[in-house]
Write a protein that holds these residues in place. Sequence first.
Motif, PDB file in Angstrom:
ATOM      1  N   LEU A 102       0.835  -1.201   0.000  1.00  0.00           N
ATOM      2  CA  LEU A 102       0.000   0.000   0.000  1.00  0.00           C
ATOM      3  C   LEU A 102       0.870   1.252   0.000  1.00  0.00           C
ATOM      4  CD1 LEU A 102      -2.097  -2.194   0.926  1.00  0.00           C
ATOM      5  CD2 LEU A 102      -3.194  -0.375   2.247  1.00  0.00           C
ATOM      6  N   LYS A 103       0.307   2.327  -0.481  1.00  0.00           N
ATOM      7  CA  LYS A 103       1.012   3.608  -0.502  1.00  0.00           C
ATOM      8  C   LYS A 103       0.973   4.305   0.850  1.00  0.00           C
ATOM      9  CE  LYS A 103       0.697   8.253  -2.614  1.00  0.00           C
ATOM     10  NZ  LYS A 103       2.139   8.419  -2.869  1.00  0.00           N
ATOM     11  N   ARG A 104      -0.192   4.197   1.573  1.00  0.00           N
ATOM     12  CA  ARG A 104      -0.370   5.058   2.745  1.00  0.00           C
ATOM     13  C   ARG A 104      -1.409   4.466   3.692  1.00  0.00           C
ATOM     14  NH1 ARG A 104      -1.892  10.655   0.610  1.00  0.00           N
ATOM     15  NH2 ARG A 104       0.231  10.400  -0.211  1.00  0.00           N
ATOM     16  N   VAL A 105      -1.184   4.709   4.980  1.00  0.00           N
ATOM     17  CA  VAL A 105      -2.184   4.445   6.018  1.00  0.00           C
ATOM     18  C   VAL A 105      -2.717   5.797   6.488  1.00  0.00           C
ATOM     19  CG1 VAL A 105      -2.631   3.505   8.318  1.00  0.00           C
ATOM     20  CG2 VAL A 105      -1.008   2.352   6.784  1.00  0.00           C
ATOM     21  N   VAL A 106      -4.019   5.976   6.430  1.00  0.00           N
ATOM     22  CA  VAL A 106      -4.673   7.173   6.975  1.00  0.00           C
ATOM     23  C   VAL A 106      -5.313   6.737   8.284  1.00  0.00           C
ATOM     24  CG1 VAL A 106      -6.448   8.920   6.623  1.00  0.00           C
ATOM     25  CG2 VAL A 106      -5.033   8.151   4.689  1.00  0.00           C
ATOM     26  N   TYR A 107      -4.832   7.301   9.390  1.00  0.00           N
ATOM     27  CA  TYR A 107      -5.151   6.751  10.709  1.00  0.00           C
ATOM     28  C   TYR A 107      -5.917   7.743  11.580  1.00  0.00           C
ATOM     29  CZ  TYR A 107      -4.332   4.983  15.457  1.00  0.00           C
ATOM     30  OH  TYR A 107      -4.488   4.543  16.755  1.00  0.00           O
ATOM     31  N   ALA A 108      -6.978   7.256  12.217  1.00  0.00           N
ATOM     32  CA  ALA A 108      -7.738   8.064  13.169  1.00  0.00           C
ATOM     33  C   ALA A 108      -7.040   8.019  14.524  1.00  0.00           C
ATOM     34  CB  ALA A 108      -9.167   7.547  13.284  1.00  0.00           C
ATOM     35  N   SER A 109      -6.082   8.930  14.709  1.00  0.00           N
ATOM     36  CA  SER A 109      -5.458   9.085  16.013  1.00  0.00           C
ATOM     37  C   SER A 109      -6.357   9.989  16.862  1.00  0.00           C
ATOM     38  CB  SER A 109      -4.049   9.658  15.879  1.00  0.00           C
ATOM     39  OG  SER A 109      -3.377   9.629  17.123  1.00  0.00           O
ATOM     40  N   SER A 110      -5.827  10.549  17.929  1.00  0.00           N
ATOM     41  CA  SER A 110      -6.699  11.267  18.863  1.00  0.00           C
ATOM     42  C   SER A 110      -5.915  12.293  19.672  1.00  0.00           C
ATOM     43  CB  SER A 110      -7.365  10.268  19.817  1.00  0.00           C
ATOM     44  OG  SER A 110      -8.046  10.930  20.859  1.00  0.00           O
ATOM     45  N   ILE A 111      -6.604  13.321  20.110  1.00  0.00           N
ATOM     46  CA  ILE A 111      -6.035  14.294  21.035  1.00  0.00           C
ATOM     47  C   ILE A 111      -5.566  13.611  22.318  1.00  0.00           C
ATOM     48  CG2 ILE A 111      -8.265  14.814  22.108  1.00  0.00           C
ATOM     49  CD1 ILE A 111      -5.386  17.321  21.409  1.00  0.00           C
ATOM     50  N   HIS A 112      -6.097  12.439  22.602  1.00  0.00           N
ATOM     51  CA  HIS A 112      -5.746  11.756  23.843  1.00  0.00           C
ATOM     52  C   HIS A 112      -4.310  11.228  23.840  1.00  0.00           C
ATOM     53  CE1 HIS A 112      -9.748  12.447  25.191  1.00  0.00           C
ATOM     54  NE2 HIS A 112     -10.242  11.837  24.127  1.00  0.00           N
ATOM     55  N   ALA A 113      -3.640  11.289  22.698  1.00  0.00           N
ATOM     56  CA  ALA A 113      -2.203  11.009  22.659  1.00  0.00           C
ATOM     57  C   ALA A 113      -1.407  12.107  23.353  1.00  0.00           C
ATOM     58  CB  ALA A 113      -1.730  10.857  21.211  1.00  0.00           C
TER      59      ALA A 113
END
Length: 275
Positions: A102-113
């Motif tokens: 794959l070219k890319r992972v689009v990830y739902a991270s969070s402000i909680h990091a």
Amino acid sequence: MKKIVLTGAAGRLGTILRGPLSQLCDTLVSSDIVESLKDLRPNETYICADLADKAAIMALLEGADMVVHFGSIVDEAPFEELLGPNFIGAYNIWEAAHQNGLKRVVYASSIHAVGMYPKNECIGLDAPHRPDTFYGLAKCFAEDLGRMYWEKRGLEAVCMRILSCAPVGNARALGSWLSDGDLVHLVERAIDTPVTGFSIIYGVSANDRCPVDNSKASFLGYRPKDNAEQFADRILAEAGPHDPQDVGQMCHGGPFASIELGQGAKALLNIPEED
């Protein structure tokens, strides 16, 4: 693109994204752990797959150009409950993306990091991790995983640190709100920007009270249009006085910053029901 895979497709945000994503590719493969999804688009298929099952995720990503990874437990929980979907699941996504080319992972991270930073500090994209929960820790893990896979294996990633994408129901959301329309715009830019390398961007609308700085991610072309200030008079009238000694009111993570580790926090966010 020929094929995009969306995980967490049965969740609220996944449901919002399915239609727009189906317009960006020949085939959209939506996935979650429910038996089926309703109202599939003509070019959309559904595959039930457990994120913790490496073989299933390897097969899910076969032939894909990109994966939009929104699948996880979306609340604080005991570490053991989060380990499979949120930690091992992230590894399985990145490893399967690498092995399938794959070219890319689009990830739902969070402000909680970075949820333990005080809200009177406008934090940028280079703020060191400061998680507020095991849930936030999983987001830190996935972001670091994404950086490592870019630097060691050349797999691009856009990690979107979503602040709060839900109807505005509390004073915190006047700064943290990400509207549904701006969510779609953010994911589209994460997908169609030609080159991203490893990137982090805050998922937040153009709120007057926005507590984070996205200036270093301007190359992604994300230009939010909505502003939570339209809700301010009502929300502030209902909220009453704030307690400056309450960690949950003073930190970016909101209630996630004040709860005990492993204890759910979503119920404390006062998110109104949608029509």
